[in-house]
Design an enzyme around this catalytic site. Structure first.
Site, mmCIF file in Angstrom:
data_model
loop_
_atom_site.group_PDB
_atom_site.id
_atom_site.type_symbol
_atom_site.label_atom_id
_atom_site.label_comp_id
_atom_site.label_asym_id
_atom_site.label_seq_id
_atom_site.Cartn_x
_atom_site.Cartn_y
_atom_site.Cartn_z
ATOM 1 N N LYS A 1 0.808 -1.224 0.000
ATOM 2 C CA LYS A 1 0.000 0.000 0.000
ATOM 3 C C LYS A 1 0.843 1.279 0.000
ATOM 4 O O LYS A 1 0.377 2.321 -0.454
ATOM 5 C CB LYS A 1 -0.945 0.010 1.208
ATOM 6 C CG LYS A 1 -2.142 -0.918 1.040
ATOM 7 C CD LYS A 1 -3.097 -0.736 2.195
ATOM 8 C CE LYS A 1 -4.305 -1.637 2.058
ATOM 9 N NZ LYS A 1 -5.282 -1.421 3.125
ATOM 10 N N ASP B 1 -10.013 3.246 2.077
ATOM 11 C CA ASP B 1 -10.157 2.640 3.412
ATOM 12 C C ASP B 1 -10.888 3.573 4.377
ATOM 13 O O ASP B 1 -11.763 3.150 5.137
ATOM 14 C CB ASP B 1 -8.786 2.281 3.997
ATOM 15 C CG ASP B 1 -8.247 0.979 3.436
ATOM 16 O OD1 ASP B 1 -9.047 0.170 2.924
ATOM 17 O OD2 ASP B 1 -7.020 0.768 3.503
HETATM 18 P P1 NDP Z 1 0.318 -3.027 9.740
HETATM 19 O O1 NDP Z 1 1.185 -4.213 9.636
HETATM 20 O O2 NDP Z 1 0.635 -1.806 8.944
HETATM 21 O O3 NDP Z 1 0.248 -2.560 11.292
HETATM 22 C C1 NDP Z 1 0.066 -3.512 12.326
HETATM 23 C C2 NDP Z 1 -0.208 -2.823 13.648
HETATM 24 O O4 NDP Z 1 -0.499 -3.846 14.621
HETATM 25 C C3 NDP Z 1 0.956 -2.013 14.201
HETATM 26 O O5 NDP Z 1 0.476 -0.931 14.924
HETATM 27 C C4 NDP Z 1 1.631 -3.039 15.144
HETATM 28 O O6 NDP Z 1 2.374 -2.453 16.201
HETATM 29 C C5 NDP Z 1 0.409 -3.725 15.726
HETATM 30 N N1 NDP Z 1 0.698 -5.057 16.273
HETATM 31 C C6 NDP Z 1 1.035 -6.166 15.577
HETATM 32 N N2 NDP Z 1 1.190 -7.221 16.419
HETATM 33 C C7 NDP Z 1 0.939 -6.744 17.671
HETATM 34 C C8 NDP Z 1 0.931 -7.332 18.973
HETATM 35 N N3 NDP Z 1 1.215 -8.616 19.149
HETATM 36 N N4 NDP Z 1 0.610 -6.570 20.021
HETATM 37 C C9 NDP Z 1 0.314 -5.272 19.853
HETATM 38 N N5 NDP Z 1 0.299 -4.644 18.651
HETATM 39 C C10 NDP Z 1 0.615 -5.381 17.581
HETATM 40 O O7 NDP Z 1 -1.149 -3.568 9.424
HETATM 41 P P2 NDP Z 1 -2.411 -2.702 8.896
HETATM 42 O O8 NDP Z 1 -2.446 -1.429 9.659
HETATM 43 O O9 NDP Z 1 -2.428 -2.633 7.413
HETATM 44 O O10 NDP Z 1 -3.635 -3.649 9.309
HETATM 45 C C11 NDP Z 1 -4.068 -3.769 10.662
HETATM 46 C C12 NDP Z 1 -5.309 -4.648 10.724
HETATM 47 O O11 NDP Z 1 -6.405 -4.005 10.062
HETATM 48 C C13 NDP Z 1 -5.118 -5.996 10.026
HETATM 49 O O12 NDP Z 1 -5.711 -6.991 10.830
HETATM 50 C C14 NDP Z 1 -5.891 -5.837 8.714
HETATM 51 O O13 NDP Z 1 -6.413 -7.050 8.255
HETATM 52 C C15 NDP Z 1 -7.009 -4.893 9.148
HETATM 53 N N6 NDP Z 1 -7.546 -4.113 8.006
HETATM 54 C C16 NDP Z 1 -8.873 -4.251 7.716
HETATM 55 C C17 NDP Z 1 -9.430 -3.535 6.680
HETATM 56 C C18 NDP Z 1 -10.890 -3.702 6.399
HETATM 57 O O14 NDP Z 1 -11.340 -3.296 5.313
HETATM 58 N N7 NDP Z 1 -11.667 -4.232 7.319
HETATM 59 C C19 NDP Z 1 -8.641 -2.618 5.843
HETATM 60 C C20 NDP Z 1 -7.248 -2.515 6.253
HETATM 61 C C21 NDP Z 1 -6.732 -3.279 7.301
HETATM 62 P P3 NDP Z 1 3.903 -1.995 16.004
HETATM 63 O O15 NDP Z 1 3.861 -0.668 15.310
HETATM 64 O O16 NDP Z 1 4.425 -1.920 17.386
HETATM 65 O O17 NDP Z 1 4.560 -3.059 15.161
#
Ligand code: NDP
Length: 278
Positions: free
Chosen positions: A70, A106
């Protein structure tokens, strides 16, 4: 008799086989009588530019772009919409007269689900977002524009939340903190889980006490089973806890509208999707 031409669309990501987008767009096309095909493309990161160019040469009309492309896709565009530029992320491409235009649906997808489908008024609410990744980038602008009383982004890695706060500074005020430092003094009316922790099977990291039965809990993740965040919030006694199916369908509807100029009716699509998929 000449056959009506089929216009090509698709989604590129890695992994991609789990995507519901082909089924959603086929349902939209059926409903609005559009002659389109929509395919899945498994595209590893170092092949994105080639894959987009080949699709363009084949005469493709539009693409969705998903994880992990993205942000990197920004390098291959001729034009970018204002909302995608502000988000710094693109999930929709339009191929128009040899030009590649990027947009981000989004944010509008989430807002349509919250405001239209759940009738939630965001003005004056205290909003907490868990997570500061790409999805949070996409939703911050419309959430800030809806005039909440406060908007807090809590993240495991504080620097990422702080970077977002600085990036969105000109649009509205964001507070940031680590999960452990979420203030007990504010009662959040809306909590959005935008982490991917649940999808990795991690569920016990929501250290929030200031939640009550009136808090609206929204999980961006979606699954055919209740997500860990949804289960957690229901155990906390909240009455309204939903997952991200609605956003998924609404962001797809906005992409479809950009491509075809027709807005599909999203009512009932989820039921059909879950009946026909997988
Ligand atoms: P990214 O990989 O860009 O970001 C992931 C985020 O999750 C970061 O803030 C990360 O923290 C955090 N994270 C990951 N593992 C953990 C953990 N074990 N404990 C705490 N925090 C954690 O992903 P996206 O932002 O693109 O997507 C996030 C979610 O949103 C996904 O599940 C995706 O499927 C969903 N989504 C749904 C959409 C929809 O249309 N419904 C559209 C877009 C996304 P850190 O920065 O510390 O690594």
């Amino acid at each position: 008799m000449s056959q009506k031409k089929i216009d090509l669309y698709g989604v590129m990501g890695d992994p991609i086989s789990h995507s519901y987008s082909p089924n959603i767009h086929h349902l939209f096309a059926l409903q609005t009588n559009q002659n389109i095909s929509y395919e899945l493309f498994l595209v590893p990161p170092d092949d994105l530019e080639n894959a987009i160019k080949s699709f363009q040469i084949k005469g493709g009309r539009g693409l969705n772009i998903t994880l992990p492309h993205k942000t990197t896709v920004l390098n291959y565009l001729d034009e970018i919409s204002e909302r995608a530029r502000i988000a710094g992320a693109v999930n929709t491409l339009l191929f128009e007269e040899g030009r590649i235009c990027g947009d981000n649906t989004d944010g509008v997808g989430l807002m349509n689900d919250l405001e239209k489908n759940y009738n939630l008024k965001l003005k004056g609410l205290n909003i907490l977002i868990l997570g500061a990744g790409g999805a949070t980038r996409g939703i911050l602008q419309p959430l800030l524009k809806a005039n909440p009383l406060s908007l807090t982004v809590a993240n495991r890695t504080l620097q990422k939340a702080t970077a977002l706060m600085e990036h969105f500074n000109s649009i509205g005020k964001i507070s940031t903190c680590h999960f452990e430092d979420i203030s007990d003094d504010i009662t959040y009316e809306l909590i959005i889980n935008a982490t991917s922790a649940g999808t990795k099977g991690q569920s016990n990291f929501f250290p929030i006490n200031n939640i009550n039965k009136n808090t609206f809990c929204y999980d961006l993740s979606y699954s055919t089973k209740p997500t860990p965040f949804k289960k957690w919030s229901i155990e906390k006694g909240v009455r309204h806890s939903v997952d991200g199916w609605g956003m998924l369908i609404e962001q797809a509807a906005e992409s479809f509208y950009l491509w075809r100029g027709i807005r599909p009716d999203t009512n009932g699509i989820l039921t059909k999707l879950l009946t026909h998929s997988h």
